[in-house]
Design a protein around this motif. Structure first.
Motif, mmCIF file in Angstrom:
data_model
loop_
_atom_site.group_PDB
_atom_site.id
_atom_site.type_symbol
_atom_site.label_atom_id
_atom_site.label_comp_id
_atom_site.label_asym_id
_atom_site.label_seq_id
_atom_site.Cartn_x
_atom_site.Cartn_y
_atom_site.Cartn_z
ATOM 1 N N ARG A 46 -20.903 4.639 19.066
ATOM 2 C CA ARG A 46 -20.085 3.876 18.112
ATOM 3 C C ARG A 46 -18.877 3.252 18.814
ATOM 4 O O ARG A 46 -18.343 3.812 19.761
ATOM 5 C CB ARG A 46 -19.575 4.782 16.991
ATOM 6 C CG ARG A 46 -20.622 5.297 16.058
ATOM 7 C CD ARG A 46 -19.939 6.187 15.004
ATOM 8 N NE ARG A 46 -20.862 6.607 13.981
ATOM 9 C CZ ARG A 46 -21.446 7.782 13.943
ATOM 10 N NH1 ARG A 46 -21.226 8.655 14.895
ATOM 11 N NH2 ARG A 46 -22.257 8.089 12.958
ATOM 12 N N GLU A 72 -15.395 1.667 14.670
ATOM 13 C CA GLU A 72 -16.343 2.381 13.808
ATOM 14 C C GLU A 72 -15.961 3.861 13.684
ATOM 15 O O GLU A 72 -16.028 4.429 12.592
ATOM 16 C CB GLU A 72 -17.766 2.273 14.357
ATOM 17 C CG GLU A 72 -18.369 0.890 14.226
ATOM 18 C CD GLU A 72 -19.710 0.786 14.956
ATOM 19 O OE1 GLU A 72 -20.634 0.192 14.368
ATOM 20 O OE2 GLU A 72 -19.826 1.293 16.096
ATOM 21 N N GLU A 90 -12.809 4.180 11.456
ATOM 22 C CA GLU A 90 -13.120 3.962 10.038
ATOM 23 C C GLU A 90 -13.932 5.120 9.462
ATOM 24 O O GLU A 90 -13.699 5.547 8.328
ATOM 25 C CB GLU A 90 -13.856 2.637 9.846
ATOM 26 C CG GLU A 90 -13.873 2.158 8.417
ATOM 27 C CD GLU A 90 -12.474 2.013 7.803
ATOM 28 O OE1 GLU A 90 -12.312 2.386 6.619
ATOM 29 O OE2 GLU A 90 -11.549 1.558 8.482
ATOM 30 N N THR A 91 -14.871 5.655 10.242
ATOM 31 C CA THR A 91 -15.664 6.799 9.789
ATOM 32 C C THR A 91 -14.760 7.996 9.525
ATOM 33 O O THR A 91 -14.876 8.669 8.487
ATOM 34 C CB THR A 91 -16.746 7.167 10.831
ATOM 35 O OG1 THR A 91 -17.632 6.050 10.989
ATOM 36 C CG2 THR A 91 -17.531 8.390 10.417
#
Length: 171
Positions: A50, A54, A57-58
């Protein structure tokens, strides 16, 4: 294989997170091999291919959903963290806990101007601000929030001792 480091801003007090629960939540969100350091939102993990955005945000979504706190997340690779530590002009100060790096989510487009007559030293270098607090951190006006307001970016600070531990954990 080196790991990725995620720094969650604002963990503590009313937004305290229990690290075992955080590790569980992040593993459930698909982030592998999650390790935490201290209770301040320091997370070391396998990025699983990732991007840093990403991952941030995850983690932010997982924390918001599981704990109800919307906390910014700054992500650095092991090599970025190691390089930032090496660039810190104050890294050799006797008191590592009084030397901090403010990790920023983006490189600021404005210059850093530190007020005259204060004991602290601060240097902006890319996406990091390096700060030395010769009289201690507690009473200083130059906290991460001060830098955020002046530079127009989001940031979170970690002291040199914590950064050294994160570098070792993410190696």
């Amino acid at each position: 294989m080196p790991k990725t480091v995620a720094l969650i801003r604002g963990v503590g007090g009313p937004t305290a997170l229990k690290m075992p629960e955080l590790r569980e939540v992040l593993a459930s969100a698909g982030l592998g091999d999650v390790v935490t350091l201290q209770v301040a939102g320091n997370v070391v993990l396998d990025d699983g291919g990732r991007s840093p955005d990403e991952i941030a945000e995850t983690i932010r979504d997982a924390v918001r959903t599981a704990f109800g706190h919307d906390l910014p997340v700054i992500v650095r690779s092991h090599s970025e963290l190691r390089e930032a530590h090496a660039r810190n002009p104050f890294a050799d100060a006797a008191e590592g806990r009084w030397v901090q790096t403010v990790f920023l989510d983006a490189a600021p487009t404005v210059a850093l101007e530190v007020p005259a007559g204060i004991p602290e030293d601060a240097v902006l270098d890319g996406r990091e601000v390096f700060v030395r607090y010769p009289e201690g951190i507690g009473g200083s006006k130059l906290q991460a929030g001060w830098f955020e307001k002046r530079l127009g970016v989001t940031g979170t600070a970690r002291n040199a001792n914590t950064i050294a531990k994160l570098i070792a954990l993410s190696a």
